[in-house]
Design a protein around this motif. Structure first.
Motif, PDB file in Angstrom:
ATOM      1  N   VAL A  17      10.820   9.434  -2.749  1.00  0.00           N
ATOM      2  CA  VAL A  17      11.474   8.223  -2.549  1.00  0.00           C
ATOM      3  C   VAL A  17      10.925   7.456  -1.553  1.00  0.00           C
ATOM      4  O   VAL A  17      10.832   7.763  -0.241  1.00  0.00           O
ATOM      5  N   LEU A  18      10.899   6.138  -1.742  1.00  0.00           N
ATOM      6  CA  LEU A  18      10.282   5.287  -0.565  1.00  0.00           C
ATOM      7  C   LEU A  18      11.651   4.196  -0.363  1.00  0.00           C
ATOM      8  O   LEU A  18      11.798   3.524  -1.311  1.00  0.00           O
ATOM      9  N   ASP A  19      12.428   4.559   0.364  1.00  0.00           N
ATOM     10  CA  ASP A  19      13.704   3.775   0.860  1.00  0.00           C
ATOM     11  C   ASP A  19      13.495   2.467   1.814  1.00  0.00           C
ATOM     12  O   ASP A  19      13.521   2.840   2.711  1.00  0.00           O
ATOM     13  N   LEU A  20      13.292   1.443   1.218  1.00  0.00           N
ATOM     14  CA  LEU A  20      13.149   0.074   1.759  1.00  0.00           C
ATOM     15  C   LEU A  20      14.586  -0.725   1.968  1.00  0.00           C
ATOM     16  O   LEU A  20      14.482  -1.843   2.489  1.00  0.00           O
ATOM     17  N   SER A  21      15.617  -0.107   1.642  1.00  0.00           N
ATOM     18  CA  SER A  21      16.839  -0.602   1.591  1.00  0.00           C
ATOM     19  C   SER A  21      17.527  -0.828   2.696  1.00  0.00           C
ATOM     20  O   SER A  21      17.195   0.115   3.923  1.00  0.00           O
ATOM     21  N   ARG A  22      18.124  -2.154   3.107  1.00  0.00           N
ATOM     22  CA  ARG A  22      18.762  -2.367   4.309  1.00  0.00           C
ATOM     23  C   ARG A  22      19.506  -1.304   4.793  1.00  0.00           C
ATOM     24  O   ARG A  22      19.473  -0.725   6.114  1.00  0.00           O
ATOM     25  N   GLU A  27      -5.955   2.769   2.898  1.00  0.00           N
ATOM     26  CA  GLU A  27      -4.845   1.799   2.605  1.00  0.00           C
ATOM     27  C   GLU A  27      -3.763   2.433   3.053  1.00  0.00           C
ATOM     28  O   GLU A  27      -2.818   2.251   3.735  1.00  0.00           O
ATOM     29  N   THR A  28      -3.551   3.515   2.393  1.00  0.00           N
ATOM     30  CA  THR A  28      -2.075   4.637   2.438  1.00  0.00           C
ATOM     31  C   THR A  28      -2.266   4.938   4.021  1.00  0.00           C
ATOM     32  O   THR A  28      -1.064   4.851   4.653  1.00  0.00           O
ATOM     33  N   ALA A  29      -3.196   5.381   4.835  1.00  0.00           N
ATOM     34  CA  ALA A  29      -3.202   5.755   6.181  1.00  0.00           C
ATOM     35  C   ALA A  29      -2.871   4.677   6.968  1.00  0.00           C
ATOM     36  O   ALA A  29      -2.153   4.802   7.921  1.00  0.00           O
ATOM     37  N   MET A  30      -3.379   3.415   6.749  1.00  0.00           N
ATOM     38  CA  MET A  30      -3.055   2.422   7.383  1.00  0.00           C
ATOM     39  C   MET A  30      -1.608   1.626   7.296  1.00  0.00           C
ATOM     40  O   MET A  30      -0.744   1.503   8.173  1.00  0.00           O
ATOM     41  N   SER A  36       0.795  -1.133   0.140  1.00  0.00           N
ATOM     42  CA  SER A  36       0.240   0.016   0.018  1.00  0.00           C
ATOM     43  C   SER A  36       0.831   1.093   0.190  1.00  0.00           C
ATOM     44  O   SER A  36       0.491   2.275  -0.929  1.00  0.00           O
ATOM     45  N   LEU A  37       2.139   1.246   0.856  1.00  0.00           N
ATOM     46  CA  LEU A  37       2.723   2.590   0.778  1.00  0.00           C
ATOM     47  C   LEU A  37       3.587   2.548  -0.646  1.00  0.00           C
ATOM     48  O   LEU A  37       3.579   3.566  -1.022  1.00  0.00           O
ATOM     49  N   GLN A  38       4.002   1.561  -1.164  1.00  0.00           N
ATOM     50  CA  GLN A  38       4.551   1.571  -2.444  1.00  0.00           C
ATOM     51  C   GLN A  38       3.650   2.379  -3.707  1.00  0.00           C
ATOM     52  O   GLN A  38       3.882   2.992  -4.311  1.00  0.00           O
ATOM     53  N   SER A  39       2.392   1.680  -3.421  1.00  0.00           N
ATOM     54  CA  SER A  39       1.407   1.921  -4.513  1.00  0.00           C
ATOM     55  C   SER A  39       1.045   3.745  -4.203  1.00  0.00           C
ATOM     56  O   SER A  39       0.891   4.348  -5.086  1.00  0.00           O
ATOM     57  N   ALA A  40       0.896   3.906  -3.043  1.00  0.00           N
ATOM     58  CA  ALA A  40       0.650   5.482  -2.746  1.00  0.00           C
ATOM     59  C   ALA A  40       1.983   6.327  -3.254  1.00  0.00           C
ATOM     60  O   ALA A  40       1.606   7.420  -3.572  1.00  0.00           O
ATOM     61  N   VAL A  41       3.092   6.033  -3.047  1.00  0.00           N
ATOM     62  CA  VAL A  41       4.323   6.520  -3.645  1.00  0.00           C
ATOM     63  C   VAL A  41       4.218   6.782  -5.122  1.00  0.00           C
ATOM     64  O   VAL A  41       4.360   7.718  -5.729  1.00  0.00           O
ATOM     65  N   VAL A  42       3.909   5.603  -5.665  1.00  0.00           N
ATOM     66  CA  VAL A  42       3.780   5.701  -7.361  1.00  0.00           C
ATOM     67  C   VAL A  42       2.515   6.722  -7.486  1.00  0.00           C
ATOM     68  O   VAL A  42       2.848   7.352  -8.600  1.00  0.00           O
ATOM     69  N   LEU A  43       1.509   6.325  -6.959  1.00  0.00           N
ATOM     70  CA  LEU A  43       0.396   7.359  -7.266  1.00  0.00           C
ATOM     71  C   LEU A  43       0.569   8.647  -7.113  1.00  0.00           C
ATOM     72  O   LEU A  43       0.561   9.543  -7.769  1.00  0.00           O
ATOM     73  N   ALA A  44       1.449   9.144  -6.129  1.00  0.00           N
ATOM     74  CA  ALA A  44       1.797  10.393  -5.746  1.00  0.00           C
ATOM     75  C   ALA A  44       2.622  11.067  -6.795  1.00  0.00           C
ATOM     76  O   ALA A  44       2.491  12.025  -7.259  1.00  0.00           O
ATOM     77  N   ASN A  45       3.652  10.090  -7.165  1.00  0.00           N
ATOM     78  CA  ASN A  45       4.389  10.494  -8.334  1.00  0.00           C
ATOM     79  C   ASN A  45       3.941  10.504  -9.863  1.00  0.00           C
ATOM     80  O   ASN A  45       4.483  11.158 -10.562  1.00  0.00           O
ATOM     81  N   THR A  46       2.691  10.171  -9.783  1.00  0.00           N
ATOM     82  CA  THR A  46       2.030   9.982 -11.106  1.00  0.00           C
ATOM     83  C   THR A  46       1.878  11.512 -11.374  1.00  0.00           C
ATOM     84  O   THR A  46       1.629  11.940 -12.650  1.00  0.00           O
ATOM     85  N   ALA A  47       1.916  12.614 -10.564  1.00  0.00           N
ATOM     86  CA  ALA A  47       1.360  13.875 -10.712  1.00  0.00           C
ATOM     87  C   ALA A  47       2.641  14.615 -11.337  1.00  0.00           C
ATOM     88  O   ALA A  47       2.276  15.786 -11.442  1.00  0.00           O
ATOM     89  N   LEU A  48       4.042  14.085 -11.154  1.00  0.00           N
ATOM     90  CA  LEU A  48       4.939  14.657 -11.819  1.00  0.00           C
ATOM     91  C   LEU A  48       4.996  14.930 -13.179  1.00  0.00           C
ATOM     92  O   LEU A  48       4.069  14.210 -13.967  1.00  0.00           O
TER      93      LEU A  48
END
Length: 171
Positions: A138-143, A109-112, A2-14
């Motif tokens: 940027v969503l940084d899920l890297s270790r 889903e994003t809020a959750m 859900s967080l990844q999709s929210a980032v992608v959705l927000a970035n579609t506005a660029l």
């Protein structure tokens, strides 16, 4: 997811905007395996497009401000978490009715998802792209927390610029 999709959705506005048609919304809906109601109307598309700056503000907010935003989003949607199971997933949490409109489901889903980010004090996992010409999230899920760019395109553009700068320094 859900967080990844929210980032992608927000970035579609660029620029260039990549969410301008019902077909593009369909692709987003399918790519991120959303379930529930999807009207496939211009009205729904415009509502989802209007949600993008709200999601951006949430993901780039300071932690305490994000808490207020999440609580408001959940309250406004009348969110009631419950366990559900549907293909292809085993038991997981949905916090709104599957018949709720798409914007409500995206918001909830994003809020959750942000609840866990806030609760674990991981707001630093969200930021703005390091490319000077990009405002993507940027969503940084890297270790090792090393992700700096919102996309491969921005990363490649900066790598090429750095290479050219090194080449001109040695010439």
């Amino acid at each position: 997811m859900s967080l990844q999709s929210a980032v992608v959705l927000a970035n579609t506005a660029l620029e260039p905007d990549t969410l301008t048609t019902i077909e593009e919304l369909d692709d987003f809906f399918t790519s991120y395996e959303y379930s529930g109601r999807h009207e496939r109307t211009l009205e729904e598309l415009e509502q989802v497009r209007a949600l993008r700056p709200v999601l951006r503000a949430l993901m780039l907010a300071e932690r305490d401000d994000a808490v207020e935003m999440v609580n408001t989003m959940l309250a406004d949607a009348g969110a009631v978490p419950r366990l559900v199971r549907h293909e292809p997933y085993d038991w997981h949490i949905h916090a709104c009715d599957p018949d709720a409109d798409l914007v409500t489901r995206l918001t909830v889903e994003t809020a959750m998802a942000m609840i866990d980010v806030i609760r674990t004090d991981e707001m630093s996992r969200l930021g703005v792209c390091a490319d000077d010409d990009c405002d993507g999230i940027v969503l940084d899920l890297s270790r090792n927390r090393s992700r700096r760019f919102c996309s491969t395109t921005c990363g490649n553009r900066n790598a090429v610029a750095a290479y050219r700068a090194r080449q001109s320094d040695t010439a």
